[in-house]
Every structure is written in C-alpha cells, then in structure tokens.
Motif scaffolding. Sequence first.
Motif, mmCIF file in Angstrom:
data_model
loop_
_atom_site.group_PDB
_atom_site.id
_atom_site.type_symbol
_atom_site.label_atom_id
_atom_site.label_comp_id
_atom_site.label_asym_id
_atom_site.label_seq_id
_atom_site.Cartn_x
_atom_site.Cartn_y
_atom_site.Cartn_z
ATOM 1 N N GLY A 456 0.719 -1.206 -0.004
ATOM 2 C CA GLY A 456 0.204 -0.035 -0.028
ATOM 3 C C GLY A 456 0.889 1.205 0.105
ATOM 4 O O GLY A 456 2.028 1.422 0.418
ATOM 5 N N THR A 482 -6.312 -10.179 5.374
ATOM 6 C CA THR A 482 -6.694 -9.395 4.422
ATOM 7 C C THR A 482 -5.718 -8.474 3.880
ATOM 8 O O THR A 482 -5.753 -8.419 2.594
ATOM 9 N N SER A 483 -4.668 -8.206 4.566
ATOM 10 C CA SER A 483 -3.734 -7.237 3.827
ATOM 11 C C SER A 483 -2.405 -7.386 4.975
ATOM 12 O O SER A 483 -2.618 -8.275 5.939
ATOM 13 N N ASN A 484 -1.257 -7.172 4.340
ATOM 14 C CA ASN A 484 -0.093 -7.053 5.210
ATOM 15 C C ASN A 484 0.344 -5.943 5.850
ATOM 16 O O ASN A 484 -0.014 -4.746 5.406
#
Length: 673
Positions: A456, A482-484
């Motif tokens: 991101g 869902t995300s890092n």
Amino acid sequence: MASESGDSNMDREMILADFQACTGIDNIAEAITLLELNNWDLVAAINGVIPQENGILQSNFSSEASQASMYGPPSQSEAADAAPGGAVPPTSSSSSSSSPPSSSTSAFCPSVSSSRHIVERQPRMLNFRVEYRQRTVELVLEEGSTVGEIKQILETELAVPVSKMQLKGWKSGDVSDSTVLRSLHLPKNNSLYVLTPDIAPTASTSKNSLQESLNQNFLLIISHREAQRDYNLNFPGSRTIQEVKRNISDLTNIPVRHQQWEGWPASASDDSMTLAVSGISYPCHHLSVCRRSSPANSQEPTEECADVHMVSDSEGDDFEDASEFGVDDSEMFGMGSSTCRKSPMMPENSENEADALLHFTAEFSSRYGETHPMFYIGSLEAASQEAFYGKARDRKLLAIYLHNDDSVLSNVFCSQMMCADSIVSYLSQNFITWAWDVTKEANKARLLTMCTRHFGSVVTQTIRTYKTDQFPLLLIVMGKRTSNEVLNVIQGNTTVDELMMRLMGAMEIFTAQQQEDIKDEDEREARETVKREQDEAYRLSLEADRKKREAQEREEAEQVRLEQMRKEQEEEKEAIRLSLEQALPPEPDEDSAEQISKLRIRTPSGEFLERRFLGSCKLQVLFDFVASKGYPFEEFKLLTTFPRRNITQLDPGSTLLEAKLFPQETLFLEAKE
C-alpha cells in the motif's frame, strides 16, 4: 548537487569523529543522536555533554586524573583504571588526522581528550541456563564477565573441574575462557550445556539419561546455504547422523559424500552415532549444509582494498592506533575515497530481481564476510508468498533490508548488526529476509513501486520520508488475512541489543497472531476432516449397497442359469431315454421257441425292473434298457449278486449267453464313484 551532498557527508563524518574523540562516547548511534539534537554543531554538542564554567571544561575525574591531564594524556593503565569496567578509552590521536571545523574546537579539544566526560551506565545483565546431564543451573552475570568466570561458577555448582569441562551452545562456535561476553553480542537469555567426555557417568544415571534422550525429539534447523533456505526437521533421539544426512540428501539433492556440514559438535565423530549421544543441543540445534566444492574451484578471494569498520569497546587499543596506519576518520566510518569504493551492492536497472539479489548477496559477502542473514533470492512477491501464504505453522515474518551506500551508518550496521551471530541466527530461524539496494534512484523507484503494489501507499510514503543518513532500514512485515502489516521500521542508528529486542518484540506479536491462525486453521481442518469422513462413509455405504445389489443380481442370474442348465440336461436325458426306449427290440414271449433269459434288476431306490431278453441279445441291449429307465451306462454300473461281477466292464458286443446271464439272473444297479 552530488558533489555538495558528498562534501556534506564528509563534513559530518569529520564532526562525528571529532565529537567521539573529544567526548569518549564510542556508541555511534548515541553520538549521532547528540549531534542531531544540536544540529551538527560540534561545540554545542560537546558543551552539552561536558558542562563549562567560566570557559573551563569540568571533568568528573578524580583530582589525580585532573592533575595528570595538566601534564599530558594519561597512560593506558591509568585510563583503564578511570574508565568503567576497566576498558581503555580511545585517545585523541585517533582524530589528529582530521582538521577541526572551528578554531574554538581546536582550542579545547586536546584538553578535553585527556579529561573526557565518562557517563556511568548500569551494567547489562545476562541470564544463562546451563544443562549438565540431569541437572540445570541458572546463572546471572554482567556482560563484562568472561567465559572462564562462568566455568568457575559451574565448577562449584556441578563439582566438575574446569579442565575437564567443555561449555557448548555458543552461537559463534567454541570460545576461549578469556572471551568477554560483551564481544559475543549475546541476547539477554541464553541456553548452554556442559560436556565432560573424560568423566564417565554412573551406570544408572547414564542408562536413564540415554533412554530419556532416545525418546526425546530433537528439532534440527538446517540451513541450505546455496538455496538460501531453512529446513525445520524433527528427529527422534534414536535416529543416526547418517540417516539425517540421507534425509537431507533427499531434500537438497546433495549426495551424502558431497555434503559439507557446519554445526555438528566435536563429539559427533561417527555417522553411526544416534542424535541422543552426539552432543547436539536439546531441544533445538542449528546446522548448515552446502555442496562440497572441488579443490580446483576453491580459490582465495582477493580484494584491492579492505573495509575498516568500527571496533567494539574491547578493541579500544586498535581504534586508538588506527591513525598510525594511515587510516583517516572518513575511512573508519565506511566513507573511503573513490579508489577504495566497492562495486555497487546492486546493479542499476536490473531486469531480473533474482539476478539483482544474487549480485547483492555476493557483494555483501565480499564486504562483510560469509556470516550474514540468508537473503531470499527472488521477487518481493515470491518472498511474501514464502513467508505469509503457507500453512499457519510454517509462516514467518518478512524482514526487508534496505541498503544505502551513501549513508554513514551502512558499513557499521552491516558489519556489527546484520553480521552478529545472534542476529543472523534469530533472523534465519524466524524470518524470511529479503534485501534491496536503494543507493541508485532507479532501484529506489522500483522498490517503491513494489511496496505500493504489495503493502500500500502508506508504507511507500513512510520509506520516502527517511533521509539518507537514517538508512539502512529494516522493515518487519507480518502477513494478515486481508492485508500485510508493517510492524516495525528499524533505522540504522541502533545497537545489537536494541535490534534484538525489537525483533523479539515483533516476534511476540507475530506469535500471538500465529497461534490464532493455527487455531482457526486446525478448526477448519477438523471441520473439513469430519466432512471428508462423512463423505467417505457415505461413499463407502453407497459402494457397499451397490456391491450387495450386484452380488444379489449375480446370484439370481446364476440360479437362473443353473436352473436352465438343469432343465436342458433333464430334457436331453429324457430325449436320450426315449430314443433308447424306442430303439429296444420287442420283449419276447415266454413260450417263444428261442432261448429266453429272464433278468430281474434291483435299482438304487429298491425297486425291481424285470424283462425277458433273447439269449442271443447283446449286452448293449441290456445296457440300453437300463438307460431307458433313467440309469445311463455312464453313471451306473450293473453287478451280479453272487459271485459279484461288474457286467458293465464286459464287452457290450457279447451275448447274454456268453455273459452267463441265462436262463435267469438277478442284477442290481450301483452308482459309479
């Protein structure tokens, strides 16, 4: 602009060297922090550390030390007595080759160098857990202690002479008794074990200990150096070293005879030994393996010039005398002249990320040695896949190391932090380490693009905000559902202990998340297992019903077939019987002029068959008559009563007279066996 930036870096290197020489502060991160607080004003920074009254710098030394400073610099023995822990502080000779930035600095710096401000620090304590056979000893010592002091304490606790004691478990391999613990860069908590090969254990102790070790499971963390990969393998204590090597051969495709190992204890001299008696650490032991190179390919690496890195406190004398060998301050901090600058860590505009990282790893090894983290060879996406998207138990944190050759901290951070045995071991065990060089703008832009795609824009903007002097950076990234998430950004101005603490802090957060993921994964697998078992049971039930139905159908079909065959056989027999009956000659009258033979035949059911035959009739006529009554020649034999004779064995062409069945005879039928 590039030349101005280079001059600025050189000025700061000179200021940093003068500041350390004047204040005696050997910690580079601390010195840089103090200079940044004073906007790199050398005089203001020195005055902030060493207060002045009426233009005279004060000292915390004793009156004897102050008097000595009036007549000249103290000797090394006097300086050692004045310095904390007996360490010899560096003298002002290390900064003599650098010209001071202002006249005021040159006016007081010599006197300051002889009466430098010493900051009292609380000694760092280290915890040790030492195992010896069935005993465990807990020790707490200052990091200024030596290995020999640990052995002396263990001699009292274990009643084992120091001369017969081998203290194992050091991450850096075997160490001497005079080694200072501070030089080993140990974490706060350490596990060691004692070997006493010259002291035989008692029979009961040895037997119980061996049996216990054979039943234990050993975790071997084996680093495959060429593939830059770790294998975490569990083996029972009864497994032999040879079996371990064969398993590694299957994993790495390196035949046992070509394997070159590091990390086996000296006691593991025979491959037929079991792990329980080999002397490896329990419950976890670190090893490394690579393919043995041929003698023709082994060459000593040569370099045109060597890096000069900052030395630890225990090597203060070497640091003091650096100027005698023509090494100026800029070279001491990795800012050597262009003629001594190494090739770039990473080529600019490299098309393949794996090739760029191979070059990075080779250059890193040539600069700082072979002891360094195993850098993942592949794209950032592949490293993320390796770290985040396996089974929950196999996941790791992702450490992204960002290097910048233009930073003053790069050489120090790499040589003292990234190459410290404790850091290398911890990163190899718990992290996937991926590296990139941002010295060139093209490579930096490429990195920012990759970070934006995978983490991101927030992470990308964070990297942009760091200045060159704050590099290198170590980003600790944790994968989530869902995300890092970036847990931590560690800057270059840190110490080994602080770096280890921050890595361990990130590991605690990751471990908590990993336990939740393992629990969710286990529950999901349990549900899937139940569903698979139910589906399998349903499939087996259907299969059993199908087989039962097919067996029943086959049985019914077989019964129909047999019934059909039976009917056909009966019909065939009936047809034969009728044909034989019709072919029989007519029965002669009792008053016939020809010789008549009257035969009486008893059947197996007890009934009697009676008929008259001409004496000249062939035996075949008799046989056909019996067959026409349902007793074929092939299944029954015809016998006389006394003497007992088997008529069916006679020639069917002979007559009844010849067979002596005249004028009358009683026969009986018997089934052939």
